[in-house]
Design an enzyme around this catalytic site. Structure first.
Site, PDB file in Angstrom:
ATOM      1  NE  ARG A  24      84.766  28.260  68.049  1.00 27.87           N
ATOM      2  CZ  ARG A  24      83.527  28.651  67.853  1.00 27.87           C
ATOM      3  NH1 ARG A  24      82.631  27.813  67.371  1.00 27.87           N
ATOM      4  NH2 ARG A  24      83.153  29.873  68.139  1.00 27.87           N
ATOM      5  N   GLY A  25      83.094  28.320  71.617  1.00 27.17           N
ATOM      6  CA  GLY A  25      81.894  29.147  71.732  1.00 27.17           C
ATOM      7  C   GLY A  25      81.447  29.078  73.188  1.00 27.17           C
ATOM      8  NE  ARG A  67      89.498  29.165  74.594  1.00 26.12           N
ATOM      9  CZ  ARG A  67      88.852  29.555  73.481  1.00 26.12           C
ATOM     10  NH1 ARG A  67      87.783  28.907  73.067  1.00 26.12           N
ATOM     11  NH2 ARG A  67      89.276  30.601  72.805  1.00 26.12           N
ATOM     12  CB  CYS A 135      83.470  34.904  65.969  1.00 23.67           C
ATOM     13  SG  CYS A 135      84.206  33.501  66.829  1.00 23.67           S
ATOM     14  CG  ASP A 204      83.726  34.575  74.175  1.00 25.31           C
ATOM     15  OD1 ASP A 204      83.737  35.169  73.084  1.00 25.31           O
ATOM     16  OD2 ASP A 204      83.787  33.339  74.287  1.00 25.31           O
ATOM     17  CG  ASN A 214      82.286  38.064  70.583  1.00 27.45           C
ATOM     18  OD1 ASN A 214      82.032  36.938  71.048  1.00 27.45           O
ATOM     19  ND2 ASN A 214      82.071  38.343  69.310  1.00 27.45           N
TER      20      ASN A 214
HETATM   21  C1  RUB Z   1      83.858  32.233  70.194  1.00 29.29           C
HETATM   22  C2  RUB Z   1      83.256  33.589  70.275  1.00 29.29           C
HETATM   23  C3  RUB Z   1      81.756  33.653  70.204  1.00 29.29           C
HETATM   24  C4  RUB Z   1      81.198  33.675  71.626  1.00 29.29           C
HETATM   25  C5  RUB Z   1      79.689  33.513  71.642  1.00 29.29           C
HETATM   26  O1  RUB Z   1      85.259  32.225  70.459  1.00 29.29           O
HETATM   27  O2  RUB Z   1      83.908  34.590  70.477  1.00 29.29           O
HETATM   28  O3  RUB Z   1      81.349  34.832  69.558  1.00 29.29           O
HETATM   29  O4  RUB Z   1      81.765  32.612  72.378  1.00 29.29           O
HETATM   30  O5  RUB Z   1      79.343  32.270  71.097  1.00 29.29           O
HETATM   31  P1  RUB Z   1      86.036  30.807  70.416  1.00 29.29           P
HETATM   32  P2  RUB Z   1      77.979  31.532  71.540  1.00 29.29           P
HETATM   33  O6  RUB Z   1      85.791  30.211  69.067  1.00 29.29           O
HETATM   34  O7  RUB Z   1      87.473  31.169  70.651  1.00 29.29           O
HETATM   35  O8  RUB Z   1      85.488  29.956  71.544  1.00 29.29           O
HETATM   36  O9  RUB Z   1      76.878  32.491  71.250  1.00 29.29           O
HETATM   37  O10 RUB Z   1      77.927  30.291  70.688  1.00 29.29           O
HETATM   38  O11 RUB Z   1      78.082  31.218  72.998  1.00 29.29           O
END
Ligand code: RUB
Length: 328
Positions: A24-25, A67, A135, A204, A214
């Site tokens: 995730r992320g 996703r 988050c 995101d 996000n």
């Molecule tokens: C994760 C989320 C993070 C962004 C950025 O959502 O909203 O703030 O993806 O993350 P989920 P990064 O947990 O539903 O995937 O900077 O690590 O890309």
């Protein structure tokens, strides 16, 4: 799920991992997606280049459907497949090598981007600043830890981020780096905002007008920050900017299973109650002081310029981001 091609188990595992959020992320999703393309390429058995290219397109659209919201996923796949398409590949082996080296290149750039974002973002943090984040974002964490290493951050308020509690990952990561971390309930954001100097969150997807998509709740943090005159920064790699929004497409907001909010038993006992679980929201550009990218710190309104620079020439080929629906 039945597939047109036999896919290696690593590819299916990455797809499932993205879907069930064990991966995730937005940044990690993108890096895993290009790794899945490499695994798929390696497993291809035929000799025909044309078949290989068709198979890779199939794998790309399968992965993209895992996703819908983080544009890093289609952008990462596009990074590899657009260049593969243009490479006039003459053999399957050459195609496999190109996929491997493009994926490696994407991951290297993404890792370098995180370091640059950390450095550029840390310059926006002042000595003794109290930060709030939401988050778990590796880009936002990079800014906060880099600033901390320069002796700048005093405390970080981390929102728990229901329903999946990604705030706990952030709290653990920051605490392991030595920062003083305070976890707060999501509903207390306005209560704590008066103590905060800067908000730093990830993204995101960044739209052409500078709006940032996000994790759900981000826009409420932005609203509370604006009211309290607290600076609101978004840290993000430019591969989270959406070329589809240049073509007028809206960013799809993922709605997940109600069982992430209440358990199965509660649902059965209360059949009349509907539950709705959207997992991202949109923060308008007016609420964002700056977007911290590896190409520089920009006002949200300049997102359009970065998108034109990166995708302007290929705009006709980009097509739609409407995800394919896969039968399960
Ligand atoms: C994760 C989320 C993070 C962004 C950025 O959502 O909203 O703030 O993806 O993350 P989920 P990064 O947990 O539903 O995937 O900077 O690590 O890309």
């Amino acid at each position: 799920m039945s597939h047109k091609y036999e896919l290696p188990k690593e590819v299916i595992e990455i797809y499932e991992g993205i879907k069930n959020m064990s991966i995730r992320g937005a940044g990690k999703i993108a890096k895993h997606a290009v790794t899945a393309l490499v695994k798929a390429a390696e497993a291809f058995k035929g000799d025909e280049t044309r078949d290989f290219l068709k198979y890779m397109e199939y794998v790309g659209s399968y992965l993209k459907s895992a996703r819908p919201t983080a544009v890093s996923l289609p952008n990462a796949i596009m990074y590899v497949l657009t260049k593969l398409r243009k490479a006039s590949v003459t053999s399957v082996d050459e195609g496999k090598q190109i996929v491997a080296s493009l994926a490696q290149d994407f991951i290297k750039r993404a890792d370098e981007a995180l370091k640059i974002i950390g450095e550029l973002g840390s310059r926006r943090i002042e000595n003794g600043d109290i930060i709030m984040t939401h988050c778990h974002s590796t880009a936002a964490t990079s800014v906060i830890t880099t600033a901390y290493k320069k002796g700048k951050v005093s405390v970080v308020y981390v929102k728990e981020t229901r329903p999946a509690f990604q705030g706990l990952i952030t709290a653990k990561t920051l605490a392991e780096e030595g920062l003083e971390v305070i976890i707060i309930p999501d509903s207390s954001v306005r209560y704590f905002m008066k103590k905060v100097d800067k908000v730093v969150v990830g993204a995101d997807t960044v739209a052409a007008n500078g709006a940032v998509v996000n994790k759900i709740g981000t826009s409420l943090v932005a609203l509370a920050a604006k009211e309290a005159r607290v600076r609101f920064y978004v840290a993000t790699e430019t591969f989270k900017f959406s070329p589809y929004t240049l073509l007028g497409e809206l960013v799809p907001i993922e709605v997940r299973d109600p069982r992430e909010i209440v358990d199965e038993e509660w649902l059965k006992e209360n059949r009349g109650v509907k539950i709705f679980n959207p997992v991202f929201d949109v923060t308008p550009p007016e609420y964002i002081d700056a977007i911290i990218t590896e190409k520089g710190v920009i006002p949200p309104q300049a997102a359009l310029l970065l998108l034109i620079e990166d995708y302007g020439a290929d705009l006709r080929e980009i097509g739609t981001n409407t995800p394919t629906v896969w039968e399960e």
